[in-house]
Every structure is written in structure tokens, then in C-alpha cells.
Scaffold this motif. Sequence first.
Motif, short mmCIF file in Angstrom:
data_model
loop_
_atom_site.label_atom_id
_atom_site.label_comp_id
_atom_site.label_asym_id
_atom_site.label_seq_id
_atom_site.Cartn_x
_atom_site.Cartn_y
_atom_site.Cartn_z
N ALA A 655 -72.13 101.77 -79.17
CA ALA A 655 -70.87 101.30 -79.75
C ALA A 655 -70.04 100.60 -78.69
CB ALA A 655 -70.10 102.47 -80.36
N SER A 656 -70.12 101.08 -77.45
CA SER A 656 -69.49 100.42 -76.30
C SER A 656 -70.13 100.97 -75.04
CB SER A 656 -67.97 100.65 -76.28
OG SER A 656 -67.68 102.01 -76.00
N ALA A 657 -70.03 100.20 -73.95
CA ALA A 657 -70.63 100.63 -72.69
C ALA A 657 -69.88 100.02 -71.53
CB ALA A 657 -72.10 100.23 -72.63
N HIS A 658 -69.60 100.84 -70.53
CA HIS A 658 -68.98 100.41 -69.27
C HIS A 658 -69.83 100.98 -68.15
CE1 HIS A 658 -65.30 100.55 -66.34
NE2 HIS A 658 -66.23 99.69 -65.97
N ILE A 659 -70.50 100.09 -67.41
CA ILE A 659 -71.45 100.52 -66.40
C ILE A 659 -71.14 99.85 -65.07
CG2 ILE A 659 -73.89 100.58 -65.75
CD1 ILE A 659 -74.57 100.48 -68.73
N GLY A 660 -70.91 100.65 -64.04
CA GLY A 660 -70.84 100.11 -62.69
C GLY A 660 -72.25 99.80 -62.21
N ILE A 661 -72.40 98.74 -61.44
CA ILE A 661 -73.74 98.30 -61.01
C ILE A 661 -74.58 99.48 -60.52
CG2 ILE A 661 -74.98 96.98 -59.26
CD1 ILE A 661 -74.01 95.17 -61.35
N VAL A 662 -75.79 99.59 -61.07
CA VAL A 662 -76.73 100.63 -60.67
C VAL A 662 -77.70 100.01 -59.66
CG1 VAL A 662 -78.58 102.16 -61.45
CG2 VAL A 662 -76.53 101.85 -62.86
N SER A 663 -77.76 100.58 -58.48
CA SER A 663 -78.63 100.04 -57.42
C SER A 663 -80.07 100.50 -57.57
CB SER A 663 -78.10 100.45 -56.05
OG SER A 663 -78.12 101.87 -55.94
N GLN A 664 -80.25 101.74 -58.01
CA GLN A 664 -81.58 102.33 -58.14
C GLN A 664 -81.62 103.20 -59.38
OE1 GLN A 664 -80.61 104.34 -54.39
NE2 GLN A 664 -82.68 103.82 -53.68
N ILE A 665 -82.77 103.27 -60.00
CA ILE A 665 -82.97 104.26 -61.07
C ILE A 665 -84.16 105.12 -60.68
CG2 ILE A 665 -83.76 104.61 -63.44
CD1 ILE A 665 -82.01 102.45 -64.38
N PHE A 666 -83.94 106.43 -60.75
CA PHE A 666 -85.01 107.39 -60.50
C PHE A 666 -85.17 108.28 -61.73
CE2 PHE A 666 -83.51 106.42 -56.19
CZ PHE A 666 -84.71 106.12 -55.56
N SER A 667 -86.39 108.46 -62.14
CA SER A 667 -86.67 109.31 -63.30
C SER A 667 -87.80 110.25 -62.97
CB SER A 667 -87.04 108.44 -64.51
OG SER A 667 -87.53 109.24 -65.55
N ARG A 668 -87.56 111.54 -63.21
CA ARG A 668 -88.64 112.52 -63.13
C ARG A 668 -88.56 113.34 -64.42
NH1 ARG A 668 -91.89 115.78 -62.89
NH2 ARG A 668 -90.50 117.11 -64.07
N LEU A 693 -84.58 112.54 -53.67
CA LEU A 693 -83.55 113.11 -52.78
C LEU A 693 -83.49 112.37 -51.45
CD1 LEU A 693 -84.07 116.93 -53.43
CD2 LEU A 693 -82.46 115.37 -54.52
N ASN A 694 -84.61 111.79 -51.02
CA ASN A 694 -84.63 111.08 -49.74
C ASN A 694 -84.16 109.63 -49.85
OD1 ASN A 694 -85.61 113.20 -48.12
ND2 ASN A 694 -87.71 112.83 -48.82
N GLN A 695 -84.11 109.07 -51.07
CA GLN A 695 -83.82 107.64 -51.20
C GLN A 695 -82.57 107.31 -52.00
OE1 GLN A 695 -87.40 105.17 -52.17
NE2 GLN A 695 -88.52 107.09 -52.01
N ALA A 696 -82.18 108.15 -52.93
CA ALA A 696 -81.08 107.80 -53.83
C ALA A 696 -79.77 107.61 -53.08
CB ALA A 696 -80.92 108.87 -54.90
N ASP A 697 -79.09 106.48 -53.37
CA ASP A 697 -77.78 106.25 -52.75
C ASP A 697 -76.68 106.53 -53.76
OD1 ASP A 697 -77.53 104.01 -54.43
OD2 ASP A 697 -78.34 102.65 -52.92
N ASP A 698 -75.43 106.25 -53.37
CA ASP A 698 -74.31 106.63 -54.24
C ASP A 698 -74.15 105.71 -55.45
OD1 ASP A 698 -73.46 104.39 -52.90
OD2 ASP A 698 -71.48 105.17 -52.42
N ARG A 699 -74.95 104.63 -55.53
CA ARG A 699 -74.94 103.76 -56.71
C ARG A 699 -76.17 103.97 -57.59
NH1 ARG A 699 -71.05 99.82 -57.22
NH2 ARG A 699 -69.31 100.34 -55.82
N ALA A 700 -76.95 104.98 -57.27
CA ALA A 700 -78.17 105.23 -58.04
C ALA A 700 -77.85 105.99 -59.32
CB ALA A 700 -79.16 106.03 -57.20
N LEU A 701 -78.76 105.88 -60.28
CA LEU A 701 -78.72 106.70 -61.49
C LEU A 701 -80.01 107.51 -61.50
CD1 LEU A 701 -77.55 107.52 -64.25
CD2 LEU A 701 -78.80 105.59 -65.25
N VAL A 702 -79.86 108.84 -61.55
CA VAL A 702 -81.00 109.75 -61.47
C VAL A 702 -81.08 110.55 -62.76
CG1 VAL A 702 -82.02 111.71 -60.24
CG2 VAL A 702 -80.84 109.91 -58.96
N ILE A 703 -82.25 110.61 -63.36
CA ILE A 703 -82.46 111.50 -64.51
C ILE A 703 -83.60 112.45 -64.17
CG2 ILE A 703 -81.52 109.88 -66.20
CD1 ILE A 703 -84.34 109.19 -67.04
N LEU A 704 -83.32 113.73 -64.29
CA LEU A 704 -84.27 114.77 -63.93
C LEU A 704 -84.42 115.75 -65.08
CD1 LEU A 704 -83.08 115.54 -60.29
CD2 LEU A 704 -85.17 114.37 -60.93
N ASP A 705 -85.65 116.19 -65.33
CA ASP A 705 -85.91 117.09 -66.44
C ASP A 705 -86.78 118.24 -65.97
OD1 ASP A 705 -85.98 118.12 -68.99
OD2 ASP A 705 -87.62 116.84 -69.65
#
Length: 879
Positions: A655-668, A693-705
Amino acid sequence: MTETVTPMMAQYLDLKQGYPDAILFYRMGDFYEMFFDDAVAAAAALDIALTKRGKHLGNDIAMCGVPVHSAEGYLLTLIRKGFRVAVCEQMEDPAEAKKRGSKSVVHRDVVRLVTPGTLTEDTLLDARRHNFLAAIAQVRDITALAWVDISTGALRVMECPVLNLGPELARLSPKEVLIADGTEPEFRDIVEDAGGSLTPLGRSAFDSTQGEKRLCDIFAVGSLDAFGSFSRAEVAALAGLAAYLEITQKGNLPLLRPPVQEQRAAIMQIDAATRRSLELTQTMAGGRAGSLLDAIDRTVTAAGARLLDRRLSAPSRRMGVITARQDAVAALCDNSAMTADLREQLRSVHDLDRALSRLALERGGPRDMAAIRNTIGQAAILHQTLSKAELPDLLATAQRDLIGQDELLALLDAALVAEPPLLARDGGFIAPGYDEALDAARQLRDEGRSVIAQMQAEFIKHTGINALKIKHNNVLGYFIETTAAHADRMLAPPLSDTFIHRQTTANQVRFTTVELNEIESRILNAGGEALDIEKRLYSNLSAQILSHQAALGQLARAIAEIDLAASFAHMARQDGWVRPVIDDSRAFHIIGGRHPVVEEALRKSGTPFVANDCELTETPIWLLTGPNMAGKSTYLRQNALIAVLAQIGAFVPAASAHIGIVSQIFSRVGASDDLARGRSTFMVEMVETAAILNQADDRALVILDEIGRGTATYDGLSIAWATLEHLHDVNRCRALFATHYHEMSSLSAKLDGVDNATVSVKEWDGDVIFLHEVKKGTADRSYGVQVARLAGLPPVVVARAKVVLEALEKGEREGGTARRAVIDDLPLFAATPPAPAHAPVKQSMIEDRLRDIMPDDLTPKDALALVYELRELLSGTGK
């Protein structure tokens, strides 16, 4: 007795020595033949008959063959099974070899080495995907990666540390990767993980000094500085590609675009595990169907589809680039009528890039020229359609590149017939009136009979002999025949000065003339002459087209850009997607977000998708709890996919989205073992978690399950706990963390940046109902036993699980010692008397009542009364 090798087999063995690691397709007339070990391997791979031809060193020579006209299909099968194929053609007419003597062999040579990364034929390629050949080069401590698609000419290069080669190769999915001899152990696993085949080259191929000279020659420039400032490692990688193309194409280089230097910092970083988990361009099973690419691909041209593939594989991190793409989509989204017209017009566009590449490699044909002609004409129509609206910069630039080829269009319009044949050797593709010599040759070829008939009439008039006829046979060719009664007149002057006696039969006398001999020669040669003229004209037209290759390349890119923007606009209007707000903040606020792939699948069944919000701006980490099958994984992935879509310039399902630039995406999300490397499922999980944990910076988006689920409960909980703390305190990234460890929900009170969320469920009559709604809060339990029941576990197992669960929960409430005692006192399943083989199942009162009903005997009034009775039984008030 000494065995004699035939001249032909000697030629074969000599050619084979140059290509020991490839199957040699040896042209013999209408077949490509294979011999010896090549025949054995090819016959097995292609499932064709294996025969024999003579002997060599006392052994039968194995042989098999494939028809030339259908060779491409066999080539594709061999390439897909890991073979390389050297194509050996006849370089002269067999008649020429016969003139040299009975023992002369037709001159043959290898014209091409076919490998996974050097395919160009439409039948061997996926029109909607690139076919990349890559090269890795190292100069001192710097590593570079270069890649090319010779079917389109796209050539790119970048510096890439060895640590990042895996993610980059996963992005590109090259079919073949070139490396320097001796470096196989270093790169083999990385290349094979990306699905490519490894090809070592001599180190001299990667010499940057000689390579720079080779590249300058290819692009006809004095210095590569015209294209950018390349490091020595980048030049070496490009040189490796050029050297290999010279080897495989036998010096006939493809049409290469000037090299483009890419920067890793300009694109969102997505590692191989995350690409697999998110199923961006293919599913975990390896197919396209079910991937994000498959769900959002509404492009109507091959070039547009390849552009979508590239952008989805490498979302941008540049605000200006993203905004320009969004502006183009928005402009077309606001003008649905123009977008519909554009999409319809684009359906008539051909694949310019691949047509040009085939012409440059001399593997094209008249249809490629017609495709270029038709596309130039269609581009003018697209230009006219776009002129009806005010365009943003991206579309305005594309519109300008659509025109400017009027001269080439006029040439091709005049030269080519409307529907030319596939191959130039078939002739018939040059339009009448384009070339006078060709028209004359065709007239003589096609109207030979009328020319002879006209000559016969002239001879009858000249001699006065009505019985005179011009005939033809395979021995004499054309000749003049008359009866013996009239022969004396033709043998006497003055007719004898014109007619030359050739043969006398029992009843007929045959003559010829100088003029008839000349006409005969011209008629017999007219077909070959017409074909030779067409081949010459084909070469001229090909050269003319290739002289416009830069402008045609711009035209192809413009068409792809327009197609992609129009497809995004069409999808946005059709599926209710919105333009996301993209900025340089750390915001991540999605209202009513949806999973694009799942929603597409549900739409086909008529089931609505339950939309959910996600707010990671104020509290950047959400700890998500809830039962299996409730939709946690779908929720995690959908937010990552929304970020990817936003940064390729598309609208998003929300319906709407506001996203700050994502530098990295990590998914596990989900894991499997890696038996080939001796890794258990838990080890794979830990390796992937460590990489995050060794690579993600403060602009990353991480999804963990379900971090830690593959080991003992307390080990897993401690690992999950520490991982969440590290993401919060050290990585400081945005994250969605799904878990079954409800104990972790207490972290929200200790860490300012963590909030709890759960997926809602309801219980009804012992069953669990999944609502798929994500809300703030925590789950009270996991509902694992209920899910097991839904999965179809035997009722006795489900009942037993409930007993054990109640005992464990009771022990938990009473403390560790009490829990141990409760468990010890719990009788074993095996000690419980088994149920009778056909034990009656207790039915509810409602089931008993329904069992006595005969629906066909009920009147409407009786049926209504039954409904009220059942309702009373359900509420417990009935008897």
C-alpha cells in the motif's frame, strides 16, 4: 603386413591432434562424422548408433555421425553434458579435390571450437537470458573479473577480491570461466558453486601488456583510456577473454561492445546463499518457474527480458539511477493508453543484439538482415507513439536513440524481399530491381524455356522447316532436330553456314549453332551466377549493417529500456503496486506489503493474499515468533524482495513503502546439508550465519529464520541469543529474526532496537487456523502438535505427543528436578497396550445423527428442521 592409413583418416588424425580435449565434428558431405573415442563418447551422450569404418592399428575404427542440417540440437546436448566440440568444415568443393587426382582429399579445417560460453545460435540459447563467458585474472595482489556475452557483445569488467568472487559469479551465472593454468585448486569450488565450467588457459593469455595491445586492435583505438581507467588486473582479465575468443572463433572475433567498468559499491551486494534463498532468478530446484523473475517478467522483447534479468541480479545503490527508473515507470503508469500501444508495438520488434552478433561471426543469414530492417522500421513507430507525451529523462533519451537509421532502412528495404529464406546459400533474398545483373541471370534461369522456344521460332522462320525443333538430353545438351527429309537443305549452303551437323540417327538429323551453344552455356550457368551475385550482395549488405553497429546497439538498448519500463508500469496498474519512497536514510516502513511470487500463485487460484506491515525504522530488529506453516518465512522473504524490487526501479507490492538504501541483503531461511564438502545441515547454517555476522554493515537488511535449530535446545538458544545481540550491537543493521525460542522475546526489554512480533493463529475444536497476520507481541506457544496433526501423523502418535507435551510442560513449571522426575515416570509408548486391529472409532452425536439421515427422503421442511437440530447438538443443548 604394414597397415596403410587412408588419406582421409590421416587428415582426420592430424586435425584431431590440435583438439585432444574436444569432440571433432568432421564434415563429410551432409554429415558430421566422429571416429575413435570421440565416436564412442558421442554415441553414448547423443543416444545414436555406433558403427565402424575400417581398421586402424589392427582395431576397428568406431564411427558415428549426425546430419549437418540438424547438428545444432546435437551440439546443444553435448555442450550441456560437459563436452567441447571442434567443428571441422570442408573448405573446398569436392570437385576441386577430384581434379587434383583420385587420391586427393577435400581440404578441411576446424572453423570453430564450441564451448558453453561461446554459443551464438538462437536454437542453442535462451533468448531471455544472457550466456556469459567470464575470466578471472590476478596481477600481484589484485584480482579482477571480466565477462562477455558474445551473442550480444556486452563486455564488462571489475576489480573483485577473491572473497567476493563467489557472490559475483552467483550474480552472473557464467556458463564458462577462464583461469590461468595452475590456479584450478584456488577457483574450482567457487566456479562450480556458480554452475559454470572451468577452463584453464596458458598464463600468457592473461599478460596485461600484450593484452592491452590486442584489445586496442580489437576496438581500433590507440589507448584503452577512451573507455575508462582500467587496472592491470582488469586489463589482464579482458585480455584472457579476447585470447580465448580468438582461439574458439578461429580469429573471427564477435562484435564486442567497448568494455564497461563496473563498481561493486554501486550495486546491492547479495551472496550466493541469499540468491538461492530468495529465489531471485531461479528456484532452489533450479528452474525459472516459481522465481521472482518469473513472477514479475511482463516484458515482450528478448532484450527487455535480459535487461530485467541483469537488474534483478544487481539492484542499484545509486539514488539518481533508481529515481530515473522510477520516473520512467511512473510516466507510463500514468498514461495507460500509451503504455498499451507501446507494448503492442514492441511485440513486432526483433532481437537486434543477437542478429548483429551472428552477422559479425558470419553465422547469420538473410532473416537476420530482415529482422534488423523490420526493427528499425518499428522503432520509428515507437518514437512516434512516445512523442505524444512529455517524457522523463530516461525515456526521452531512449526515444532519441530510436531514430537516425533512415539510410540503412532505405538500403535494406530496397535490397531484401519481404520474407527472406533462413540461409544465404539458398538464394532468393535479394529483391527484384535491386541489381540489374542479378535480374538478368534470374530471368535466364527462370525463363530458359521461353528463350529456347523463341529461338526455335526464329530458326523455323529462317529455314522454312516447320518440323524443326530444339530439344535437350543429358548427353548432347541443347540441339536442333529435324527429319532426314529436310536435312539436305540444312547441310547445303547457305544454311550450312549457320547450322553445324552433330549427329544422325535412323529417322532424325541433329544440328547446333554457335548462338545455341552460347545460350545453353548461359542457361546452365545462370542459376550459379545468380547465387554468386546474391552472395556478393549479402556480404556487401552485411558490411553496411555492421558499419552501423554502434547506433544499432544504442537502438537495441533503447528498446530494452522502453520495454522494461512499460512492463513495470503494466504490472503496477494490473496488480496494484505502488512507487516506493527511496532515500539515504535507514528507514524501512512497509504498509500492506505482499509477497510477489506467492500472491501471483494465489491469484491463479482466486485466493487473496494477507498483506502485512513492517516497521524497522525506529526499532531496526523484529523478533518474530509463531508456529510453523503460519507464514513466517513468507513474511521474511517478502520484505527482502520488496527492497530488491525498489532498488531495481520497479514499483512494489504494498500500500506504501519507504525504504532507505539497502547496501546488502543477507538471507538464511531454510538449509540443507552439503555432503560433498562434509557439511551437516547445522554446519551449513553456521557457515552462512558467520558470513552474515562478519560482513553485514549498518545499511544491510538481514532476514534469519530458526537460527540454532540443528543442535541441542540450549546450544541452539544460546547461539540464537548471541547472534541477535551481535546484529543489534555490532552490525547495527535492519533485521527480521524468526525463532521458536520464545525465551528470546525477553531481549526486547533489554535491547532498545529490538521489538517483538508474532504471526496470529486461532484454535478451533482442537485445530489450529493460520491467519497469516503479523502483529506486535509474542506467540504463547508453537502449536507443533496441531501442525503435526494437520500434516497427517497417525492419530495415536498425535495423542501420545500431547501426553508427553503436557508432562514436559508440567515438569517445566515445577522446576528442573521435578521435570526430570515427571519424564522418568512417564510410561513408554511401547508399554501402552496396542489398540484392536479394527477398534471402533467413537463418533460424535452429530456424526451419529447424520449417519441415520437419507438425504433423498427429506422434504424441504424436514431438511430445515434437521439444520436446527444439528445446531442444537453443536451448542450442547440438544439431546
